[in-house]
Design an enzyme around this catalytic site. Structure first.
Site: not given
Lengths: 476, 303
Positions: A256, A290, A387
């Site tokens: 993940e 996330c 990110e």
């Protein structure tokens, strides 16, 4: 108009009794490690406790304990009995939730309002949910009599330390696996308190083992030959390393990883509601999420209105002491993460995007970053592609729904997305086109133990939560 | 009976006995009829006078059950699961009392303990189903067109249950828990010869945060009460587990047919075995929702 100031409303930390140092939790007991490191509060840089740094030999002992527990106790145990242990753990978490919430905010830097109202209720609910699956695996849709893999090696991140622990341990144990879990280097403390909860629940020794440490400890766990299943939540970069490390083995893997979610606001959206969703999407947990809605895609016709409203709302956000019950934005988790946010935002300005932050005083000690938005962002900018994992929003605009979808999908990531429109058919049509594992419509950052979570593309593979979350821990 | 035992063991003190009453709307009324019947142990000795519920009691119980539907079916599945698990916790704490009550009917110590433990574990098993049954029996349907289409189970409403005569506790739990976990409310007729554990279970339910009216327990004669429930227009489902007389079962089925009640027929059941979904799905409705995925033109061109 008179502005009323907030009085400080600090949550007491007296409920947490930290020991000066913690060992590793192996085979049901705390054992001393040979090396140590310190866990600090990111809000004050105060040392909270000294923690053992697990070596390869320590990891080996933990995996051996997990193997023994799997073969002798947990594997042969009936699902109904496993369920009762997990229900016990869920209850103990509920009973100690205040203590866990305060410690989580201390060690992680997140606002107590979030650790108390989001993290901890979800942690307990997750154990409740998977407790109920332990004796119902035949009904989970993975064939009759599905079997566990054996020993699971699990590595979790620092953004939701205890919640990620729950996401990993609850389904693994329900399915009949035993685990060796490595918490993040900067947030090991609630996992160690969880180890005490396992003791209070009389969980058989070796079923849950906690090895604290940094990347080397994680690598030792992933590479251990007696680990049957690897589960990782963290960066895409490390996810790739893990996927390569297990190549040629029989190890099962779920990953993940990162995200760069688009939060799409159509012109017919309820603007105030959308602005709340944008704020929640990117500033919840300091943007250390996330699935954060880090790219705002707003339809040109309402862009000015949305931005004006967004700025007004951002000016009311309160940044500061994570233990203050009025705090909206807490501390950045580490100096390292703060440096990364600063590097990327500097690149944003250099590449020509326009930066804006509300007036926001930062505390002198600790790691802090003011809520920030960039406008005039193009798809090629680093702040639109990489990110940031911080309270930084990149704003892009679109004219047609097709363009919104094109831009939303123009990323190697595919974890989540948001859609804001009053038209149900548009929600469903757009959701169909988005390459993302979770799509929130007229809401954002919603989590529930019954609901699967996970990404498309380079956001990883496998799902956690829900019936689907069992699949990763069952051989079928 | 525990009260008798304690009286003989400790002769200095006379035990205080419990009055066994009905359980309706979260309260413990006597039968409005003023009637009771004698419950005896394995040797024919007096155990207690149980309330003998009447038609009026049955109707009051249905009213209470109907009144509880909105709140209980509207609670989150998670919340219902928590409450069912709480029932297990409360039952565990009164394990000895239930063992003693079953032993009074001649059930051996071993069998009584096994039955009580199984009853506790059954609450735990069903607690876990609260937020899973929809994931097992519901889901998205891939219809051939641009439509979102999803089916989800919903509770049918008020269910009347006739609990098995034996095992008095495990049988009762095994018919009540699966009906309520999904959001139904129930009126249950307890085992006629062995009604005492049912009323003690009511005390457990009353202290488990279960809203009043979700479970209503009647004691008395199923032959007398069940026909009123079977023909009651405000009852949506009927479980005839405890009806052993085949003619009575047929009559009740016929009465239930007038209002098309969802029905579980009496059958030989091993109450200790894994019940699977068999007692939940009969009292679930499936609701399917359609919604277009594009609001004008062909798929892919309009949003």
């Amino acid at each position: 108009m008179a502005v009323f100031e907030y009085a400080p409303a600090p949550e007491s930390r007296a409920i947490v009794n930290l020991k000066p140092s913690y060992g590793l939790f192996i085979d049901g007991e705390f054992v001393e490690g040979t090396e140590t490191f310190k866990s600090i509060s990111p809000a004050s840089e105060e040392v909270l406790a000294e923690v053992a740094n697990a070596t390869e030999a320590d990891v080996d002992r933990a995996v051996a304990a997990a193997r023994r527990a799997y073969e002798k106790v947990w594997g042969p145990m009936s699902g109904a009995e496993r369920a009762k242990y997990l229900f016990r753990i869920a209850r103990l978490i509920q009973e100690r939730s205040r203590e866990l919430a305060v410690l989580e905010s201390l060690d992680n830097g997140k606002p107590i309002r979030e650790s108390r109202d989001v993290d901890l209720p979800l942690v307990a609910a997750h154990f409740f949910y998977y407790a109920g699956w332990a004796d119902k695996l035949d009904h989970a849709g993975y064939g009759p009599n599905p079997k566990p893999h054996g020993v699971a090696g699990q590595i979790i991140p620092w953004n939701f330390p205890l919640l990620m622990l729950a996401w990993k341990i609850a389904p693994a144990l329900a399915a009949g696996n035993t685990v060796v879990l490595k918490p993040a280097e900067t947030t090991p403390l609630t996992a160690l308190l969880f180890a005490e909860i396992c003791q209070q629940a009389d969980l058989p020794p070796g079923v849950v083992n906690i090895v604290t440490g940094a990347g080397a400890t994680g690598a030792a766990l992933v590479n251990h030959p007696d680990v049957d299943k690897v589960a990782f939540t963290g960066s895409t970069e490390v996810g790739r390393i893990i996927a390569k490390a297990v190549a040629g083995t029989k190890k099962k893997v779920t990953l993940e990883l990162g995200g760069k979610a688009a939060n799409i606001v159509f012109e017919d959206a309820a603007i105030d509601q959308a602005v709340e969703g944008i704020v929640n999407g990117i500033f919840f947990n300091q943007g250390h999420v996330c699935c954060a809605g880090s790219r705002l895609l707003v339809q040109e016709s309402v862009a000015d209105e949305v931005l004006e409203s967004l700025k007004r709302r951002m000016a009311t956000l309160r940044l500061g002491d994570p233990l203050d019950k009025n705090t909206d934005i807490g501390a950045i988790n580490s100096a390292e993460q703060l440096a990364r946010i600063k590097e990327l935002t500097a690149a944003g300005s250099q590449e020509g995007a326009e930066v804006w932050s509300p007036p926001c005083e930062l505390p002198a000690r600790g790691f802090w970053f003011a809520p920030t938005i960039f406008t005039g962002v193009s798809q090629a900018h680093r702040i639109a592609r990489e990110e940031i994992f911080g309270p930084v929003l990149s704003v892009l605009t679109f004219r047609t729904p097709a363009e919104a979808i094109e831009k939303a999908n123009n990323t190697p990531y595919g974890l989540s997305a948001g859609i804001w429109t009053e038209k149900g058919s548009r929600i469903l049509a757009v959701a169909d086109q988005l390459r993302a594992g979770v799509v929130w419509a007229n809401t954002f950052n919603k989590f529930d133990p019954t609901s699967p979570f996970g990404g498309y593309k380079e956001s990883g593979y496998g799902r956690e939560g829900g019936r689907h979350g069992l699949e990763a821990y069952l051989a079928h | 009976m525990p009260t008798k035992d304690s009286a003989t063991k400790d002769s200095a003190r006379l035990a205080v006995r419990k009055t066994y009453k009905l359980f309706i709307g979260g309260a413990f009324p006597r039968s409005e009829s003023g009637r009771s019947y004698v419950v005896t142990d394995a040797k024919g000795q007096f155990v207690a006078n149980a309330s003998q519920a009447s038609r009026k009691d049955a109707r009051d119980a249905v009213l209470a059950a109907r009144g509880a539907v909105a709140k209980w079916s509207g609670a989150t599945a998670y919340n219902r699961g928590q409450i069912l698990y709480r029932v297990a916790e409360m039952l565990e704490g009164r394990r000895e009392q239930f063992v003693a009550e079953l032993r009074a009917f001649g059930v051996s110590a071993t069998a009584a303990t096994l039955e009580v433990d199984a009853a506790i574990d059954r609450w735990v098993w069903y607690a876990g189903w609260s937020d899973k049954v929809a994931q097992v029996v519901g889901g998205a349907n891939p219809v051939a067109g641009p439509f979102f289409n999803i089916s989800a189970p919903e509770p049918t409403g008020v269910v009347a249950l006739v609990a098995p005569r034996e095992p008095a506790l495990l049988g009762l739990v095994s018919v009540v828990a699966p009906a309520i976990v999904t959001g139904n409310t129930v009126v249950v007729i307890a085992s006629e010869p062995r009604p005492t554990p049912a009323i003690t279970l009511a005390e457990v339910l009353a202290t488990s945060d279960l809203p009043g009216g979700v479970v209503n327990i009647l004691t008395g004669s199923p032959a007398e009460i069940a026909p009123w429930l079977a023909s009651h227009s405000d009852v949506n489902g009927l479980d005839l587990a405890g009806i052993e007389d085949a003619q009575l079962a047929t009559d009740l089925e016929i009465a239930a047919a007038d209002t098309l009640k969802r029905l579980v027929r009496p059958a030989a059941v091993d109450w200790t075995a894994d019940p699977g979904l068999s007692r939940m799905t009969p009292f679930l409705e499936t609701k399917t929702v359609w919604h277009p995925k594009s609001f004008e033109g062909a798929k892919g061109t309009a949003y």
